[in-house]
Write an enzyme that holds these catalytic residues in place. Sequence first.
Site, PDB file in Angstrom:
ATOM      1  N   GLU A  92       0.987  -1.039  -0.118  1.00  0.00           N
ATOM      2  CA  GLU A  92       0.017   0.005  -0.089  1.00  0.00           C
ATOM      3  C   GLU A  92       0.836   1.376  -0.011  1.00  0.00           C
ATOM      4  O   GLU A  92       1.762   1.174   0.786  1.00  0.00           O
ATOM      5  CB  GLU A  92      -0.816  -0.021   1.292  1.00  0.00           C
ATOM      6  CG  GLU A  92      -1.815   1.226   1.052  1.00  0.00           C
ATOM      7  CD  GLU A  92      -2.805   1.192   2.400  1.00  0.00           C
ATOM      8  OE1 GLU A  92      -2.823   0.407   3.219  1.00  0.00           O
ATOM      9  OE2 GLU A  92      -3.736   2.005   2.134  1.00  0.00           O
ATOM     10  N   GLY A 136       3.471   2.450  10.846  1.00  0.00           N
ATOM     11  CA  GLY A 136       3.194   1.578  11.837  1.00  0.00           C
ATOM     12  C   GLY A 136       3.017   0.314  11.891  1.00  0.00           C
ATOM     13  O   GLY A 136       3.593  -0.521  12.084  1.00  0.00           O
ATOM     14  N   GLU A 142      -2.146  -3.961   7.306  1.00  0.00           N
ATOM     15  CA  GLU A 142      -3.122  -4.751   7.268  1.00  0.00           C
ATOM     16  C   GLU A 142      -3.174  -5.870   6.168  1.00  0.00           C
ATOM     17  O   GLU A 142      -4.340  -6.399   6.005  1.00  0.00           O
ATOM     18  CB  GLU A 142      -4.489  -4.073   7.246  1.00  0.00           C
ATOM     19  CG  GLU A 142      -5.043  -3.558   5.971  1.00  0.00           C
ATOM     20  CD  GLU A 142      -4.599  -1.850   5.785  1.00  0.00           C
ATOM     21  OE1 GLU A 142      -3.564  -1.431   6.555  1.00  0.00           O
ATOM     22  OE2 GLU A 142      -5.320  -1.109   5.083  1.00  0.00           O
ATOM     23  N   GLU A 190      -5.063  -2.803  12.824  1.00  0.00           N
ATOM     24  CA  GLU A 190      -4.778  -3.648  11.598  1.00  0.00           C
ATOM     25  C   GLU A 190      -5.800  -4.781  11.481  1.00  0.00           C
ATOM     26  O   GLU A 190      -6.182  -5.221  10.334  1.00  0.00           O
ATOM     27  CB  GLU A 190      -3.474  -4.196  11.461  1.00  0.00           C
ATOM     28  CG  GLU A 190      -2.471  -3.038  11.642  1.00  0.00           C
ATOM     29  CD  GLU A 190      -2.447  -1.885  10.854  1.00  0.00           C
ATOM     30  OE1 GLU A 190      -3.157  -2.218   9.626  1.00  0.00           O
ATOM     31  OE2 GLU A 190      -2.044  -0.661  11.130  1.00  0.00           O
TER      32      GLU A 190
HETATM   33  N1  B3K Z   1      -2.891   1.132   5.497  1.00  0.00           N
HETATM   34  C1  B3K Z   1      -1.771   1.324   6.188  1.00  0.00           C
HETATM   35  C2  B3K Z   1      -0.936   2.389   5.848  1.00  0.00           C
HETATM   36  C3  B3K Z   1      -0.151   2.356   4.502  1.00  0.00           C
HETATM   37  C4  B3K Z   1       0.463   3.600   4.086  1.00  0.00           C
HETATM   38  C5  B3K Z   1       1.062   3.571   2.839  1.00  0.00           C
HETATM   39  N2  B3K Z   1       2.216   4.759   2.679  1.00  0.00           N
HETATM   40  C6  B3K Z   1      -1.675   1.319   7.687  1.00  0.00           C
HETATM   41  C7  B3K Z   1      -2.752   1.497   8.258  1.00  0.00           C
HETATM   42  O1  B3K Z   1      -3.528   2.471   8.418  1.00  0.00           O
HETATM   43  O2  B3K Z   1      -3.439   0.676   8.953  1.00  0.00           O
HETATM   44 ZN    ZN Z   2      -5.383   1.821   8.662  1.00  0.00          ZN
END
Ligand code: B3K
Ligand code: ZN
Length: 887
Positions: A124, A264, A267, A301
Amino acid sequence: PQTIYRKDYTAPSYLVDAVELGFDLDPARTVVANRLTLRRNDAAGTGGARREIELYGEELQLVAIRLNGKALGARDYAIDGALLRIPCDAQDVVLEIETICVPETNTTLSGLYVSNGNFYTQCEAEGFRRITYFPDRPDVMATYTVMLRADKRQFPVLLSNGNLIEEGDLPDGRHYALWEDPFKKPSYLFALVAASLVCQEETFPLQDGRRALLQVWVEEGNLDKTDYAMQSLKRSIRWDEERWNLELDLDRFMIVAVGDFNMGAMENKGLNIFNTKYVLANPRVATDVDFQGIEAVVGHEYFHNWTGNRVTCRDWFQLSLKEGLTVFRDQEFSADMIGTASGRAVTRIDQVRTLRQAQFPEDAGPMAHPVRPDSFVEINNFYTVTVYEKGAEVVRMYQTLLGRDGFRKGMDLYFARHDEQAVTCDDFRAAMADAGGRDLSQFERWYSQAGTPVVQAETHYDAERQTYTLRLVQSCPATPGQAGKLPFHIPVAVGLLGADGRDLPLTLDGVDLGTTAVLELVEADQSFVFGGVREQPTPSILRDFSAPVILKYGYSDAELVLLFSHDSDPVNRWEAGQRLAMGRLLKLAEDAAAGRSLDLDDVFVDAMRKMLVDASLDPAFREQALLLPSETMIADQMDVVDPMAIHMARQFVRADIGARLRSELRAQYDASQTPGEYSPDAESIGRRALKNLCLAYLCAAPDEAAIALARRQFDEAGNMTDRVAALGALVHARASSAVADAAAHADDALRRFYDEFQGEALVVDKWFAMQASAPTTDVAAVRALMTHPAFTLRNPNRARSLVSTFCGANPVGFHAPDGSGYAFWAESVIALDALNPQVASRLARAMDRWRRYAPALQKHMKKALQQVAGRATLSNDVREVVGKALA
Ligand code: B3K
Ligand code: ZN
């Protein structure tokens, strides 16, 4: 760089039903074989043009493409930047693509990369295209079968999404594993891990009687730090079942911790990959805040499995559809895990603090964007506090407007309608409106208009008629690209306090509304008339922070003191204290700037004293109530920001409280001990927080006794929370002239801390961050720390701990009048950008609000921004951020 617009969305020309991937993993040369089963998407028009299959690829060496078994030559397709187009009109297509990538030189940590010798992925938003050519967009959902092959000794563990189908040995010391994910997913949720790791595992009973295998994978030597993540995972699974009736849909759920990670956690379906910061914890190395962060992020997550994975986003402009909703879910999870009303309020106060500290400034700066943005250059720049935290507030407002049951019905309808689909924020709003039987069309403006709305309140009490009129006038400042705004649909929760501090009963248009009424402000200017009001009340407006707005009301000190002592709504009780403090801090900052002497009044100090000693209140709440607004929040209230004056004002208030409440602080310090074994439960966390705040106040006006207390706590601490709090107190008292050897005590503690924890990367990060944020640390000191053998720009956590902390959390050092902080910023952004654009771009945002500073600072800031913007080779990430800052 090119700007992408939401209005230009078109459906994909081809859909993918199945993906089969084969990986021959080698750090220097990984070969990826990709077999796609495609289907023409007749719902997508081509606008008269010839139909094409559109694939994206970056940093890939293309070896071969075959279409329905026929090898394609260079004239059969076109490559334009990242886009590969194959003219094609067939109904059913099998496309085979072979590519090579080089994980060991991938410092961006997007796509397939190597960390400490192991393979990990991050896809992502658009990392999958760095692994293979693919229609890398979230509305293309497919099932994945993944064959991994790698050296068995070096990479004994081979993981991917879904279920393990088969594994075994291959010639030449290699082995393989075959994974199959039964659920359709977009490519951004793909993941693989090939590594030397160990795991904590257990089987966990699910609500429907199935048992799931849960695993937490870490590097050898860290198995003593996985318990809390595992417990958090089990609590998350249970909570999602109980509160939302959402079950784990896989037989196996894995969490993998990696030391090099841009954010952080991620998922990925069934295979969450985490920054070690949000997995590894035990009392020796992790603080209470770390434990809380782990619970929240593990929950976040896990909750994405339904809000994000089963129902995903149609396009990246809809990012808040999954992020705002999932943040709201993790906030509710954390609150429910504490359980008490007062504990919930403390989590809510934390959320308000984050909004004011980070989201309001973003909404008032050059990067301001709606919760659902209209355009972007680099989507990675839009994983923001606006999309996440303001997005969560927007979701929370549905719950406030529809009630808990109504909101739950809306969620059920959302899943019933959209399971295994890629949808939009409008689809979510429609589910809420339909389930609640409500017209939520005006509510759409929370998604389309940027900027923090301002609600100005006026009141009038008519003693004769016993009516109380609350007039609310809303407005919203202009933001980039949006000059005029239309009124929002704002839930405003209101209570009225009598002179004795008790809630008065509320009657509106003859309807009895209890003691808190949720008013719906929909006009620009609207009045609400309460009847049967027997005395002149004090209004408690925006209870529980019912909307992400700035409330303006001309409270008197006496009213604020009443609210601070009595409001039955704990969030507004806290808020009254913040207002009392903010008024004084702003005035003191002016005095400091003008060189006047500083003075703090008794009204304020007495209010703080009463709060400190009120044993009927939870320690966690008292700690929040005694914590002053941060320097950033103060700055956000000023037209011309003077960082040094703000710092002097806040330091003065801290020191004055420390001196004038010395004996009470000391008594509360002693009363807040947590004897016995460490436990990260809310009650113990609250006691430690209050105790350590007392220590910080005592050391803000240090005498020998305070420093001795901090030294003793540092020596005797049985956990990292107390240890690091004592270290912080010593480091921040470093320059005190009232104590002999203050600097030597700080240096001694820092040295011993490093010696003891140099083997623990996450603690070394704390060590760097502690120094980077100390007001006595200037650029020269940061540069010296950068030559420390433990420092590297290549590890995001480490780079952030020193460089980003200095630029973002040390206003005095960063805003040095000679501009040296800004020059350092420019240098660091440029150096980081060559390695990792996402980390560089976050750092770049430290300069967002440069136009708010005094002219002398602005001049230096502009120069630094121009220096970065003038570079020929910049990532899109950084170019977008500095470009918007200078625009
Ligand atoms: N969905 C990911 C974040 C992805 C960031 C890409 N630069 C983590 C989260 O929000 O759970
Ligand atoms: Zn998220």
